[in-house]
Design an enzyme around this catalytic site. Structure first.
Site, PDB file in Angstrom:
ATOM      1  N   SER A 112       0.825  -1.214   0.000  1.00 21.16           N
ATOM      2  CA  SER A 112       0.000   0.000   0.000  1.00 21.16           C
ATOM      3  C   SER A 112       0.858   1.262   0.000  1.00 21.16           C
ATOM      4  O   SER A 112       0.521   2.239  -0.661  1.00 21.16           O
ATOM      5  CB  SER A 112      -0.888   0.043   1.236  1.00 21.16           C
ATOM      6  N   HIS A 133      -0.213  -1.296  -7.326  1.00 20.19           N
ATOM      7  CA  HIS A 133      -1.055  -1.018  -6.163  1.00 20.19           C
ATOM      8  C   HIS A 133      -2.522  -1.058  -6.546  1.00 20.19           C
ATOM      9  O   HIS A 133      -3.022  -0.164  -7.210  1.00 20.19           O
ATOM     10  CB  HIS A 133      -0.680   0.340  -5.547  1.00 20.19           C
ATOM     11  N   GLU A 145      -2.211   1.277  -9.646  1.00 21.61           N
ATOM     12  CA  GLU A 145      -1.045   2.145  -9.850  1.00 21.61           C
ATOM     13  C   GLU A 145       0.162   1.250 -10.156  1.00 21.61           C
ATOM     14  O   GLU A 145       0.467   0.352  -9.372  1.00 21.61           O
ATOM     15  CB  GLU A 145      -0.783   2.969  -8.598  1.00 21.61           C
ATOM     16  N   ASN A 184      -2.665   6.942  -2.290  1.00 21.90           N
ATOM     17  CA  ASN A 184      -2.672   7.042  -0.825  1.00 21.90           C
ATOM     18  C   ASN A 184      -2.105   8.358  -0.320  1.00 21.90           C
ATOM     19  O   ASN A 184      -2.456   8.798   0.776  1.00 21.90           O
ATOM     20  CB  ASN A 184      -1.945   5.838  -0.203  1.00 21.90           C
TER      21      ASN A 184
HETATM   22  N1  LIG Z   1      -6.589  -4.259   2.378  1.00 22.23           N
HETATM   23  C1  LIG Z   1      -6.487  -3.239   1.521  1.00 22.23           C
HETATM   24  O1  LIG Z   1      -7.412  -2.410   1.390  1.00 22.23           O
HETATM   25  C2  LIG Z   1      -5.263  -3.101   0.654  1.00 22.23           C
HETATM   26  C3  LIG Z   1      -5.310  -2.298  -0.474  1.00 22.23           C
HETATM   27  C4  LIG Z   1      -4.167  -2.192  -1.280  1.00 22.23           C
HETATM   28  C5  LIG Z   1      -3.021  -2.867  -0.946  1.00 22.23           C
HETATM   29  N2  LIG Z   1      -2.991  -3.657   0.194  1.00 22.23           N
HETATM   30  C6  LIG Z   1      -1.743  -4.364   0.487  1.00 22.23           C
HETATM   31  O2  LIG Z   1      -1.870  -5.704   0.039  1.00 22.23           O
HETATM   32  C7  LIG Z   1      -1.099  -6.566   0.897  1.00 22.23           C
HETATM   33  C8  LIG Z   1      -2.020  -7.623   1.469  1.00 22.23           C
HETATM   34  O3  LIG Z   1      -3.046  -7.000   2.206  1.00 22.23           O
HETATM   35  P1  LIG Z   1      -4.400  -7.770   2.593  1.00 22.23           P
HETATM   36  O4  LIG Z   1      -5.354  -6.711   3.024  1.00 22.23           O
HETATM   37  O5  LIG Z   1      -4.758  -8.736   1.536  1.00 22.23           O
HETATM   38  O6  LIG Z   1      -3.898  -8.580   3.886  1.00 22.23           O
HETATM   39  P2  LIG Z   1      -4.485  -9.950   4.467  1.00 22.23           P
HETATM   40  O7  LIG Z   1      -4.040  -9.987   5.887  1.00 22.23           O
HETATM   41  O8  LIG Z   1      -5.926 -10.113   4.158  1.00 22.23           O
HETATM   42  O9  LIG Z   1      -3.683 -11.067   3.636  1.00 22.23           O
HETATM   43  C9  LIG Z   1      -2.319 -11.283   3.779  1.00 22.23           C
HETATM   44  C10 LIG Z   1      -2.073 -12.750   3.480  1.00 22.23           C
HETATM   45  O10 LIG Z   1      -0.656 -12.981   3.521  1.00 22.23           O
HETATM   46  C11 LIG Z   1      -0.480 -14.273   4.041  1.00 22.23           C
HETATM   47  N3  LIG Z   1       0.899 -14.454   4.462  1.00 22.23           N
HETATM   48  C12 LIG Z   1       1.496 -14.032   5.601  1.00 22.23           C
HETATM   49  N4  LIG Z   1       2.805 -14.416   5.606  1.00 22.23           N
HETATM   50  C13 LIG Z   1       3.022 -15.055   4.424  1.00 22.23           C
HETATM   51  C14 LIG Z   1       4.144 -15.670   3.823  1.00 22.23           C
HETATM   52  N5  LIG Z   1       5.322 -15.720   4.452  1.00 22.23           N
HETATM   53  N6  LIG Z   1       4.013 -16.244   2.618  1.00 22.23           N
HETATM   54  C15 LIG Z   1       2.805 -16.224   1.985  1.00 22.23           C
HETATM   55  N7  LIG Z   1       1.700 -15.658   2.505  1.00 22.23           N
HETATM   56  C16 LIG Z   1       1.816 -15.084   3.706  1.00 22.23           C
HETATM   57  C17 LIG Z   1      -1.484 -14.363   5.171  1.00 22.23           C
HETATM   58  O11 LIG Z   1      -1.734 -15.717   5.542  1.00 22.23           O
HETATM   59  C18 LIG Z   1      -2.695 -13.700   4.522  1.00 22.23           C
HETATM   60  O12 LIG Z   1      -3.539 -14.644   3.863  1.00 22.23           O
HETATM   61  C19 LIG Z   1      -0.455  -5.661   1.928  1.00 22.23           C
HETATM   62  O13 LIG Z   1       0.832  -5.292   1.499  1.00 22.23           O
HETATM   63  C20 LIG Z   1      -1.381  -4.452   1.957  1.00 22.23           C
HETATM   64  O14 LIG Z   1      -0.755  -3.288   2.425  1.00 22.23           O
HETATM   65  C21 LIG Z   1      -4.086  -3.794   0.977  1.00 22.23           C
END
Ligand SMILES: NC(=O)c1ccc[n+]([C@@H]2O[C@H](COP(=O)([O-])OP(=O)(O)OC[C@H]3O[C@@H](n4cnc5c(N)ncnc54)[C@H](O)[C@@H]3O)[C@@H](O)[C@H]2O)c1
Length: 302
Positions: A112, A133, A145, A184
């Site tokens: 993010s 992104h 992005e 962001n």
């Molecule tokens: N939630 C949002 O609105 C949003 C929007 C844009 C970007 N992001 C970014 O996307 C990424 C994921 O966010 P999310 O909201 O999906 O989080 P989430 O917690 O829903 O999912 C993260 C996943 O990563 C897995 N994980 C953890 N350690 C791991 C490893 N070593 N190997 C493989 N998988 C592993 C977890 O089990 C989980 O399923 C982050 O970098 C976040 O900042 C999130």
């Protein structure tokens, strides 16, 4: 665009949705997660989304959950990572991934706000590394992005933009790898002023949200701020800025009001109170309202 083999690393909120978008666009997708429950439920979550959205449910057959990282990325033409927002974890994963893929395979992070340069610095072939992104939920919010670092090749950027455009997304090129990229930075510049208005007693939190939703928020999906400035005239915009900008909050870090909420355990909906109090019913109603709005926007082609 020719169909590609795509590997998605992380099957959480974003990862399963990104896998869904690529599968629906006809690509073959492997998905990996280190947590078994997350990996095991990925296909059923995708199927539920496809059903809810009225999209082709057979797309889920193109998603293959894979419990081994090297196997998940071994055949891939493109790898996108969506694991927890943790720099050390992302750096380590990309170094492992690089050992298992061809040198020309494009590697993308869905972070993010973490600069892509920091995530990819340890790679041998940094010219193929970039940021993509997405926004939540990935299958309803159009923007992606595409962020290049000083090392990223133009060919990698162009291919990634084509991949996302062909999958129905709205990709944009972010030319410098700054924290928060474009979306962001803009979003949180607004949030800082919102919090300052409450902190300084100018209005309460509900009023801040009402002002936005009932005024410029109504227009934002069809009228960007710079289009708006041109619409009203840059001369009028300059006059407004000369009066208003000197008074806006420009605290360099998080505001004390927000720090205090977190210190008091007022963590938002998950604790029942943040800027406002939230019953379970109010939370469900808000989530459903947002989803309905995004679905309607997608279905109307907005
Ligand atoms: N939630 C949002 O609105 C949003 C929007 C844009 C970007 N992001 C970014 O996307 C990424 C994921 O966010 P999310 O909201 O999906 O989080 P989430 O917690 O829903 O999912 C993260 C996943 O990563 C897995 N994980 C953890 N350690 C791991 C490893 N070593 N190997 C493989 N998988 C592993 C977890 O089990 C989980 O399923 C982050 O970098 C976040 O900042 C999130």
């Amino acid at each position: 665009m020719a169909k590609a083999r795509i590997a998605v690393i992380g099957a959480g909120l974003m990862g399963h949705g990104i896998a869904q978008v690529f599968a629906l666009a006809g690509h073959h997708v492997t998905i990996y997660d280190s947590v078994k429950a997350s990996l095991d439920s990925a296909a059923s979550r995708i199927l539920t989304n496809l059903k809810d959205l009225g999209d082709d449910q057979s797309a889920v057959e193109r998603v293959r959950p894979c419990p081994d990282l090297a196997e998940a990325v071994g055949d891939a033409d493109y790898v996108v990572e969506a694991v927890l927002e943790d720099l050390a974890l992302k750096r380590k994963l990309f170094q492992e991934i690089e050992q298992a893929v061809r040198p020309d395979v494009i590697l993308a992070s869905n972070t993010s706000v973490i600069p892509i340069t920091q995530i990819m610095a340890g790679l041998e072939h940094r010219e193929r590394a970039l940021g993509t992104h997405w926004w939540n939920p990935p299958y309803l919010v159009p923007l992606v992005e595409v962020i290049g670092t000083d090392w990223t090749s133009q060919a990698a950027i162009e291919w990634t933009i084509r991949l996302h455009a062909a999958a129905g997304k709205t990709p944009v090129h972010v030319k410098k790898d700054v924290p928060g990229f474009v979306g962001n930075r803009l979003q949180h510049a607004l949030w800082r002023e919102c919090i300052a208005l409450v902190q300084n007693g100018i209005c309460d939190a509900e009023t801040v949200d009402t002002v936005i939703k009932a005024s410029f928020g109504r227009r934002l999906a069809v009228l960007g701020p710079l289009e708006n400035a041109d619409l009203v005239g840059t001369d009028l915009t300059l006059a407004i800025h000369k009066t208003v900008l000197p008074d806006l909050d420009r605290t360099p870090g998080a505001l004390p009001y927000l720090e205090a909420l977190v210190a008091d355990g007022k963590l938002g909906m998950k604790s029942g109170e943040g800027f406002r109090k939230w019953t379970a019913g109010e939370q469900a109603a808000l989530r459903s309202r947002v989803l309905q709005h995004l679905k309607q926007a997608r279905d109307s082609g907005a």
